[in-house]
Design a protein around this motif. Structure first.
Motif, mmCIF file in Angstrom:
data_model
loop_
_atom_site.group_PDB
_atom_site.id
_atom_site.type_symbol
_atom_site.label_atom_id
_atom_site.label_comp_id
_atom_site.label_asym_id
_atom_site.label_seq_id
_atom_site.Cartn_x
_atom_site.Cartn_y
_atom_site.Cartn_z
ATOM 1 N N UNK A 1 -2.242 -6.913 -1.032
ATOM 2 C CA UNK A 1 -3.280 -5.957 -0.059
ATOM 3 C C UNK A 1 -4.876 -6.400 -0.550
ATOM 4 N N UNK A 2 -4.920 -6.593 -1.762
ATOM 5 C CA UNK A 2 -6.476 -6.910 -2.341
ATOM 6 C C UNK A 2 -6.686 -8.090 -2.547
ATOM 7 N N UNK A 3 -5.610 -8.984 -2.980
ATOM 8 C CA UNK A 3 -6.013 -10.265 -3.454
ATOM 9 C C UNK A 3 -6.471 -11.351 -2.287
ATOM 10 N N UNK B 1 3.585 2.468 -4.357
ATOM 11 C CA UNK B 1 2.302 1.815 -3.668
ATOM 12 C C UNK B 1 2.474 1.561 -2.252
ATOM 13 N N UNK B 2 1.948 2.160 -1.334
ATOM 14 C CA UNK B 2 2.137 1.877 0.135
ATOM 15 C C UNK B 2 0.979 1.259 1.014
ATOM 16 N N UNK B 3 1.157 0.478 1.745
ATOM 17 C CA UNK B 3 0.003 -0.237 2.287
ATOM 18 C C UNK B 3 -0.155 0.191 3.978
ATOM 19 N N UNK B 4 -1.261 0.193 4.317
ATOM 20 C CA UNK B 4 -1.251 0.387 5.839
ATOM 21 C C UNK B 4 -2.103 -0.925 6.469
ATOM 22 N N UNK B 5 -2.328 -0.836 7.582
ATOM 23 C CA UNK B 5 -3.181 -1.818 8.108
ATOM 24 C C UNK B 5 -4.103 -1.267 9.096
ATOM 25 N N UNK B 6 -5.277 -2.450 8.881
ATOM 26 C CA UNK B 6 -6.581 -1.722 9.794
ATOM 27 C C UNK B 6 -7.125 -3.029 10.377
ATOM 28 N N UNK B 7 -7.276 -2.955 11.659
ATOM 29 C CA UNK B 7 -7.842 -4.111 12.460
ATOM 30 C C UNK B 7 -9.097 -3.980 12.948
#
Length: 340
Positions: A213-215, A99-105
């Motif tokens: 990421x989701x919590x 599982x990999x996560x990115x970032x979006x602002x």
């Protein structure tokens, strides 16, 4: 600067329209019309490149620092001139179980939306196309962009959760499958040779990455679904409530996966303990059977002059026969009790 600008467009009355090539002129034009807004998309900007954007749009320094530093938790911040939100898209590689996560602002302010994306995942081109096909939603202004992005990311959470569930069911079946080599007990290692407990623990780490990421996104999404958030269109609350419902569903799935992994790991360790006890009983049984002839042979090896059957012709075969009978009796006893 154009290298980091993924897309820049002005939206009027729910429709994309042509505007000035320079984002500064485009922002002035959108603000002059009143009912239009500018959507500027950036990808991995440097500090110098983002300074040009932040000064033009009047972004808060703390939000700018968070957007450049990255590695932020999902959150929602309200400043005097803008609304700042951090989201973490999730991607799952089923082949490597990673599982990999990115970032979006996302920045929302007076007639503008600025999105800053870090990493290769979570491209917003599909979100733009889908949103541009729904002019009624786009009429809500910059809020519609925040809704569309949030909706796409949360929907993908659910898709990833389903993929994790499928792979977890395969792992569960593999964990509790009998060991083909011995025909008994759970498998100690997977087909790839990785210890089963290590695979379970690694899968649990991937689920934990998903939860990070989701919590934390639950609180910002619940806030957007309520009234009174600056820069958020008052008619957009039902949309954010829908996203919040999907997010709660995704979080429930992730929590269920985490609990199931804990149960699988506990059950696997318990079965391994039972299997080790079985092995110890077998070892003890064979040791007991080996101890009987060793004891008898040890006694007759002491070379005393007066010993039973020492001068009898059939003494040696009789002792050997006694050893065999005792060993056979012990073997049947242990077999009956399930030790062998």
């Amino acid at each position: 600067m154009p290298a980091v600008i993924v897309d820049c467009a002005i939206y009027r009355d729910g429709r994309r329209t042509d505007g000035p090539a320079d984002f500064s002129d485009a922002l002035d034009e959108a603000r002059a019309e009143g009912d239009a807004f500018l959507w500027l998309g950036l990808h991995d900007p440097t500090e110098k490149e983002f300074d040009m954007v932040s000064s033009e749009f009047g972004l808060h320094p703390l939000a700018v620092e968070d957007a450049l530093t990255a590695h932020q938790r999902p959150k929602l911040e309200v400043y005097d001139d803008s609304l700042f939100m951090v989201l973490k898209p999730v991607a799952y590689e089923s082949e490597s179980d990673t599982v990999s996560t990115g970032e979006l602002m996302v920045f929302i302010g007076d007639s503008f939306v600025v999105t800053v994306r870090h990493g290769e995942g979570a491209a917003l081109s599909v979100v733009r196309q889908r949103l541009e096909a729904e002019p009624e939603v786009l009429k809500h202004g910059p809020t519609s962009v925040l809704y569309a992005i949030s909706d796409a990311i949360v929907d993908h959470y659910i898709e990833v959760a389903v993929e994790l569930q499928v792979d977890l069911e395969e792992l569960e079946a593999e964990v509790f499958a009998p060991d083909n080599s011995s025909g008994r007990g759970p498998s100690v290692s997977s087909a790839s040779g990785t210890p089963t407990a290590a695979r379970i623990y690694d899968f649990k780490r991937q689920v934990l990455e998903f939860r990070r990421a989701s919590g934390p996104l639950a609180a910002p999404m619940a806030r957007l679904a309520s009234a009174g958030v600056p820069f958020v269109h008052q008619r957009s609350q039902p949309f954010f409530r829908d996203v919040n419902d999907h997010l709660l569903h995704a979080n429930e799935q992730v929590e269920g996966l985490d609990r199931l992994l804990t149960d699988i790991l506990s059950a696997h360790l318990a079965q391994m303990g039972v299997r080790q006890n079985d092995d110890m009983r077998k070892i003890s049984a064979w040791a007991a059977m080996a101890a009987v002839p060793t004891l008898i042979a040890g006694i007759y090896g002491m070379n005393f002059a007066h010993m039973p059957e020492l001068r009898t012709v059939w003494g040696y075969p009789a002792v050997l026969g006694l050893m065999i009978v005792l060993i056979f009796g012990l073997h049947r006893t242990f077999k009956r009790r399930g030790w062998l």
